[in-house]
Design a protein around this motif. Structure first.
Motif, mmCIF file in Angstrom:
data_model
loop_
_atom_site.group_PDB
_atom_site.id
_atom_site.type_symbol
_atom_site.label_atom_id
_atom_site.label_comp_id
_atom_site.label_asym_id
_atom_site.label_seq_id
_atom_site.Cartn_x
_atom_site.Cartn_y
_atom_site.Cartn_z
ATOM 1 N N THR A 30 0.833 -1.208 0.000
ATOM 2 C CA THR A 30 0.000 0.000 0.000
ATOM 3 C C THR A 30 0.862 1.250 0.000
ATOM 4 O O THR A 30 0.603 2.217 -0.733
ATOM 5 C CB THR A 30 -0.930 0.006 1.226
ATOM 6 N N ASP A 31 1.922 1.229 0.826
ATOM 7 C CA ASP A 31 2.855 2.363 0.832
ATOM 8 C C ASP A 31 3.510 2.527 -0.536
ATOM 9 O O ASP A 31 3.689 3.636 -1.040
ATOM 10 C CB ASP A 31 3.932 2.149 1.894
ATOM 11 N N GLN A 32 3.868 1.353 -1.124
ATOM 12 C CA GLN A 32 4.506 1.414 -2.437
ATOM 13 C C GLN A 32 3.556 1.992 -3.477
ATOM 14 O O GLN A 32 3.950 2.847 -4.296
ATOM 15 C CB GLN A 32 4.945 0.010 -2.846
ATOM 16 N N PHE A 33 2.307 1.531 -3.477
ATOM 17 C CA PHE A 33 1.328 2.048 -4.433
ATOM 18 C C PHE A 33 1.122 3.557 -4.254
ATOM 19 O O PHE A 33 0.982 4.292 -5.227
ATOM 20 C CB PHE A 33 0.001 1.313 -4.261
ATOM 21 N N ALA A 34 1.114 4.028 -2.997
ATOM 22 C CA ALA A 34 0.913 5.453 -2.741
ATOM 23 C C ALA A 34 2.056 6.283 -3.318
ATOM 24 O O ALA A 34 1.840 7.337 -3.934
ATOM 25 C CB ALA A 34 0.787 5.702 -1.239
ATOM 26 N N LEU A 35 3.288 5.771 -3.135
ATOM 27 C CA LEU A 35 4.441 6.518 -3.641
ATOM 28 C C LEU A 35 4.527 6.456 -5.162
ATOM 29 O O LEU A 35 4.935 7.425 -5.812
ATOM 30 C CB LEU A 35 5.719 5.974 -3.009
ATOM 31 N N LEU A 36 4.137 5.312 -5.739
ATOM 32 C CA LEU A 36 4.117 5.227 -7.197
ATOM 33 C C LEU A 36 3.057 6.165 -7.779
ATOM 34 O O LEU A 36 3.236 6.702 -8.888
ATOM 35 C CB LEU A 36 3.875 3.785 -7.638
ATOM 36 N N ALA A 37 1.953 6.353 -7.045
ATOM 37 C CA ALA A 37 0.939 7.316 -7.498
ATOM 38 C C ALA A 37 1.511 8.728 -7.495
ATOM 39 O O ALA A 37 1.221 9.533 -8.394
ATOM 40 C CB ALA A 37 -0.298 7.233 -6.600
ATOM 41 N N LEU A 38 2.347 9.037 -6.476
ATOM 42 C CA LEU A 38 2.995 10.344 -6.450
ATOM 43 C C LEU A 38 3.934 10.496 -7.644
ATOM 44 O O LEU A 38 3.983 11.553 -8.293
ATOM 45 C CB LEU A 38 3.774 10.505 -5.143
ATOM 46 N N LYS A 39 4.655 9.416 -7.953
ATOM 47 C CA LYS A 39 5.559 9.450 -9.102
ATOM 48 C C LYS A 39 4.783 9.719 -10.385
ATOM 49 O O LYS A 39 5.244 10.474 -11.256
ATOM 50 C CB LYS A 39 6.313 8.121 -9.176
ATOM 51 N N GLU A 40 3.620 9.110 -10.532
ATOM 52 C CA GLU A 40 2.799 9.318 -11.724
ATOM 53 C C GLU A 40 2.305 10.755 -11.829
ATOM 54 O O GLU A 40 2.111 11.276 -12.928
ATOM 55 C CB GLU A 40 1.607 8.355 -11.705
ATOM 56 N N PRO A 91 -4.282 11.633 -3.969
ATOM 57 C CA PRO A 91 -4.987 11.290 -2.714
ATOM 58 C C PRO A 91 -4.426 10.039 -2.044
ATOM 59 O O PRO A 91 -4.599 9.848 -0.843
ATOM 60 C CB PRO A 91 -6.433 11.090 -3.161
ATOM 61 N N GLN A 92 -3.743 9.150 -2.814
ATOM 62 C CA GLN A 92 -3.217 7.899 -2.245
ATOM 63 C C GLN A 92 -2.195 8.150 -1.146
ATOM 64 O O GLN A 92 -1.927 7.251 -0.329
ATOM 65 C CB GLN A 92 -2.576 7.043 -3.345
ATOM 66 N N LEU A 93 -1.624 9.385 -1.087
ATOM 67 C CA LEU A 93 -0.651 9.661 -0.028
ATOM 68 C C LEU A 93 -1.289 9.550 1.352
ATOM 69 O O LEU A 93 -0.589 9.361 2.349
ATOM 70 C CB LEU A 93 -0.037 11.054 -0.214
ATOM 71 N N GLY A 94 -2.590 9.663 1.405
ATOM 72 C CA GLY A 94 -3.275 9.500 2.693
ATOM 73 C C GLY A 94 -3.192 8.103 3.243
ATOM 74 O O GLY A 94 -3.538 7.869 4.419
ATOM 75 N N ASN A 95 -2.720 7.126 2.427
ATOM 76 C CA ASN A 95 -2.578 5.745 2.891
ATOM 77 C C ASN A 95 -1.247 5.480 3.578
ATOM 78 O O ASN A 95 -1.013 4.368 4.056
ATOM 79 C CB ASN A 95 -2.735 4.782 1.704
ATOM 80 N N LEU A 96 -0.355 6.467 3.626
ATOM 81 C CA LEU A 96 0.923 6.299 4.336
ATOM 82 C C LEU A 96 0.673 6.497 5.830
ATOM 83 O O LEU A 96 1.102 7.466 6.439
ATOM 84 C CB LEU A 96 1.956 7.290 3.801
ATOM 85 N N SER A 97 0.000 5.559 6.415
ATOM 86 C CA SER A 97 -0.548 5.743 7.760
ATOM 87 C C SER A 97 0.505 5.815 8.848
ATOM 88 O O SER A 97 0.200 6.214 9.978
ATOM 89 C CB SER A 97 -1.537 4.606 8.072
ATOM 90 N N PHE A 98 1.759 5.393 8.562
ATOM 91 C CA PHE A 98 2.821 5.472 9.561
ATOM 92 C C PHE A 98 3.720 6.699 9.354
ATOM 93 O O PHE A 98 4.706 6.872 10.052
ATOM 94 C CB PHE A 98 3.681 4.198 9.521
#
Length: 892
Positions: A30-40, A91-98
């Motif tokens: 999930t963290d990886q997907f969030a960061l890849l979304a930022l990259k996109e 918005p996926q950055l909101g999944n970096l819960s830690f």
């Protein structure tokens, strides 16, 4: 049995371990997907940091800018500051819960902040500074309850500060500097007991400062600089800030007095209140702020004396109180401030001598005491104890005595301004020792320098940018050719009123960066050197009040940046160069009191930005420019004392900004244009000593700002206007016009209104002439009708031509006489009545010839003579009205 138990235990372990492992695997993905979304969402990555490193083939925790926790192996830090990234936040950055630290400072992210970021409940440090985020500052920021530091400075957030920020119980630093935030400062922010520093400078905050309801023991820095805050500083504000170290309230609209409670902030180190509307005197208790290092209250309305208790602030490094209304003297206790680096008391009303102790503070790098009423002498050794001095400003005071030669020992000096005093003695030839000198202003003193020898030493100052020694009438001598060896950085050369003789050295053309040359009011002779035309940066050339001869060199037309050209009061001759019309940057063209001839070049009207035009007192001739309206922004125009002829161009009405206009002592003819009344900004109008005729337009009554008006010695006539500003002018404004009339105090005849009887008497001959013409036309018409009727009598009428009998009536002479008046416009009314009217025609002819009463038997059924009479009466009335209108216009 033992194996059975072992397998059962292994199954239990596997059963519970797999879900935990899967959950852990899913979470890191999930963290990886969030960061890849930022990259996109990043559309520009100038360093290819994300492009080459953020790959699924590399563990997330090894990506650049990413750090994971050692316990859960979750992303806890995301720091992409300074990579120059361009894009938006997904918005996926909101999944970096830690995530506990999120820094993307110094990039170019834009758009709004996704609401999903509100789920980052572990976030402690958030910095989005130096980006281009816009929109409202989200209220959900108040839900990040673990937040310690919030940096949103230098973005484009607008609207107001959400009051929910007051719900961040652990917040220590809040920086919102450099946005577009408006509204008020929420008082809820001052409920955060942990708050240490708050920065909201460079925004558009309005309203007043909020009160502080409780003691904020942690608060050390408040910065609200460059806003629109109004009102008074709350009296009890500083009662709750015992540990305040820095207070920045400069560049607002604050008013009132400085609260005495400020003196309770014993730990205060920086106090900045400049550029407000604060007033009153400084509290004496200011001397209790023993930790103060920076004290700036300039550009306010403070008054009274500077308290001597200032001398207690022994840690003070900067003391800035310029542009106020302080009076009294400089307290000698300032000499106690042995760490002082910056002393600025300029633009006040301080008098008395300068305490000598000030010049013994070796740490000083800037002293500004300019624009006061300081008197006395400068210490002769003042430069010996100032090894760090870089700026010394003492101009516009009343200092006397000799020039302090020791100042040349302050070897770091870059600015020396002693202008507008009464300093005497010789300008030292050792000024060249100040090799760092950038500005030297010695203007308006009583200084001397035989042969201007000090200029030779200044050739050592290779960084010199401004050189001013004008207004020293005792200098004298010729301008040496070595001025061409002065600094190549020189931009200002001011040597007005120095009794300089001789010609202008051609070497002045070597100073290629010059912007301003002022050699006015000297005794210069010779011609203007063409080499000045090579000074491509020149914006101002002032050579007025000299004895320069010859023509304006065409090389001046190469000065494409020239804005101010003043050659007034010389002996220049020849035509005004037409090429001056190519200097589109020209704003002031002042060529008065010379011997210029010919006409105004038509090219000058191309100078659409011209503000001031003065061609007075020359030998110019010909008509005024027909397209004078092209000078649309001109404010002052003086064309007096020439030989200009023709009318005043109607285009003058386009000069809406014109405040001063003089055409006096020319050969101008024609009428004063009515359109001059449209120049509503006009304050000065002089049209005297010309050949103007006609009346003074009443439209000039609309010029409410007109203070000076002169039309004397012309050929004006009629009534002088009474309304508007005309009640303020004296007889001198109108004398020499024999046909003017008006009020007795203007020394002109009264305007007599002509009685009605006289008007009627004047109309009688007009009516008689008109009646004679009408009668003649009527006679011709009647003769023609009679001849036609006699021809018809030769023919026997048929039965069809016979008229039925009708009723008969008597037509009087009076009716027919009225019908004939004004007959010149409608004779066809009688000439076309036909043969049935021949009896009436014959009767009318008899009346005109012998004046007898005629009785005619007329068939009223076919010939309505009453209708004819009525129509002719109307014609008569119209004729009389038209005649009267023409008479009033003076055509008869």
């Amino acid at each position: 049995m033992a194996y059975t138990f072992f397998y059962f235990a292994l199954f239990i372990i596997f059963h519970f371990s797999v879900p935990i492992f899967c959950m852990k695997l899913t979470t890191i993905l999930t963290d990886q997907f969030a960061l890849l979304a930022l990259k996109e969402n990043v559309i520009h990555d100038p360093g290819n940091v994300l492009t080459t490193n953020w790959s699924v083939s590399i563990p997330v925790c090894n990506w650049i800018g990413v750090r994971c926790g050692s316990k859960h192996r979750r992303v806890t830090v995301l720091n992409l500051s300074g990579f120059g990234l361009v894009g938006t936040l997904p918005p996926q950055l909101g999944n970096l819960s830690f995530l506990s630290l999120f820094y993307i400072t110094n990039n170019n992210f834009h758009g709004g902040l996704p609401v999903q970021l509100s789920k980052l409940r572990r976030l402690k440090y958030l910095s989005l500074a130096n980006n281009s985020f816009s929109g409202e500052m989200p209220s959900w920021l108040g839900s990040l309850t673990e937040l310690r530091r919030l940096y949103l400075y230098n973005n484009k957030f607008n609207n107001s500060i959400p009051s929910s920020l007051g719900y961040l119980p652990k917040l220590e630093i809040l920086s919102l500097v450099g946005n577009q935030i408006s509204g008020s400062i929420p008082s809820s922010i001052f409920n955060i007991s942990s708050l240490q520093e708050i920065y909201i400078a460079n925004n558009m905050l309005s309203s007043s400062l909020p009160s502080i309801p409780r003691d904020l023991l942690s608060l050390q820095v408040i910065d609200f600089t460059f806003n629109n805050l109004t009102g008074h500083i709350p009296k009890d504000m500083f009662d709750h800030l015992p540990n305040l170290k820095e207070l920045y309230l400069s560049a607002n609209l604050l008013s009132g007095r400085v609260p005495t409670s400020l003196c309770k902030c014993k730990k205060l180190q920086i106090l900045s209140l400049s550029f407000n509307q604060l007033e009153g005197s400084l509290p004496v208790g200011i001397g209790n702020l023993s930790m103060l290092q920076f004290f700036a209250i300039g550009k306010n309305h403070f008054e009274g004396e500077i308290p001597k208790e200032i001398g207690n602030l022994t840690l003070l490094q900067q003391f800035e109180v310029a542009n106020n209304n302080f009076t009294g003297t400089i307290p000698p206790q300032i000499g106690n401030l042995k760490k002082l680096e910056w002393l600025n008391l300029g633009v006040n009303n301080i008098g008395g001598p300068i305490p000598p102790a000030i010049f013994n503070i070796s740490t000083l790098s800037m002293i500004s005491l300019a624009s006061n009423h300081l008197s006395g002498r400068l210490p002769s050794n003042m430069g010996l104890s100032l090894p760090n001095l870089k700026r010394l400003r003492l101009g516009i005071n009343q200092l006397v005595g000799s020039f302090p030669m020791s100042i040349t020992n302050a070897s770091q000096l870059s600015v020396l301004d002693m202008a507008s005093n009464y300093i005497s003695g010789s300008i030292p030839d050792t000024l060249g020792n100040l090799i760092n000198l950038k500005l030297l202003n010695l203007e308006a003193n009583n200084l001397t320098s035989p042969r201007m020898s000090f200029l030779s030493s200044l050739t050592n100052c290779r960084g010199l940018e401004t050189l001013g020694f004008g207004g020293n009438t005792l200098i004298g001598g010729k301008l040496p050719s070595l001025i061409g060896n002065l600094s190549g950085s020189l931009v200002v050369f001011s040597a007005y009123t120095c009794n300089i003789r001789g010609s202008i050295p051609i070497e002045i053309g070597n100073l290629s960066r010059l912007i301003n040359i002022d050699l006015s009011r000297n005794k210069l002779t010779g011609t203007i050197p063409p080499s000045i035309g090579g000074l491509e940066e020149l914006q101002s050339l002032l050579l007025s009040y000299n004895n320069l001869e010859g023509s304006i060199p065409s090389e001046l037309c190469h000065l494409n940046k020239l804005a101010y050209l003043d050659l007034t009061s010389n002996k220049l001759s020849g035509p005004i160069p037409a090429c001056l019309g190519n200097l589109f940057s020209l704003r002031n063209l002042i060529l008065g009191s010379n011997m210029f001839s010919s006409s105004i070049p038509s090219t000058l009207t191309r100078l659409g930005g011209l503000l001031i035009l003065n061609l007075s007192s020359n030998s110019l001739q010909g008509p005024l420019p027909i397209d004078i309206g092209m000078w649309k922004v001109v404010t002052s125009m003086d064309l007096s004392n020439n030989y200009f002829s023709s009318d005043i161009p109607t285009g003058i009405a386009d000069l809406k900004d014109l405040t001063q206009f003089s055409l006096s002592n020319n050969l101008i003819s024609g009428f004063i244009p009515e359109s001059l009344g449209e120049l509503l900004s006009l304050e000065f109008l002089d049209l005297s000593r010309n050949n103007l005729s006609g009346e003074i337009p009443k439209s000039l009554e609309k010029l409410s700002y007109l203070k000076y008006f002169n039309v004397s010695f012309n050929r004006l006539q009629g009534e002088i206007p009474k309304e508007g500003s005309f009640g303020n002018y004296s007889f001198e404004s109108f004398q020499g016009n024999g046909a003017l009339c008006g009020a007795p105090q203007l020394h002109v005849p009264s305007c007599k209104s002509k009685p009605l009887k006289s008007s009627k008497a004047r109309t009688k001959p007009i009516l008689l002439v008109a009646l004679l013409i009408a009668s003649t036309l009527l006679m011709v018409a009647l003769i023609f009708i009679i001849l036609q009727s006699r021809k018809r009598k030769d023919k026997s009428p048929t039965q069809e031509d016979m008229l039925p009998l009708g009723s008969w009536r008597r037509i009087s002479y009076h009716e027919l006489h009225q019908a004939t008046d004004g007959f010149n416009e409608n004779t066809h009314l009688l000439s076309n009545v036909g043969r049935e009217r021949s009896a009436a025609n014959n009767c009318a002819l008899s009346i005109l010839q012998v004046g007898l009463e005629c009785t005619a038997e007329l068939p009223t059924e076919r010939l309505d003579m009453k209708e004819v009479v009525t129509k002719l009466k109307k014609i008569k009335v119209k004729f009389i009205k038209d005649t009267e209108r023409v008479r009033q216009r003076g055509r008869f």
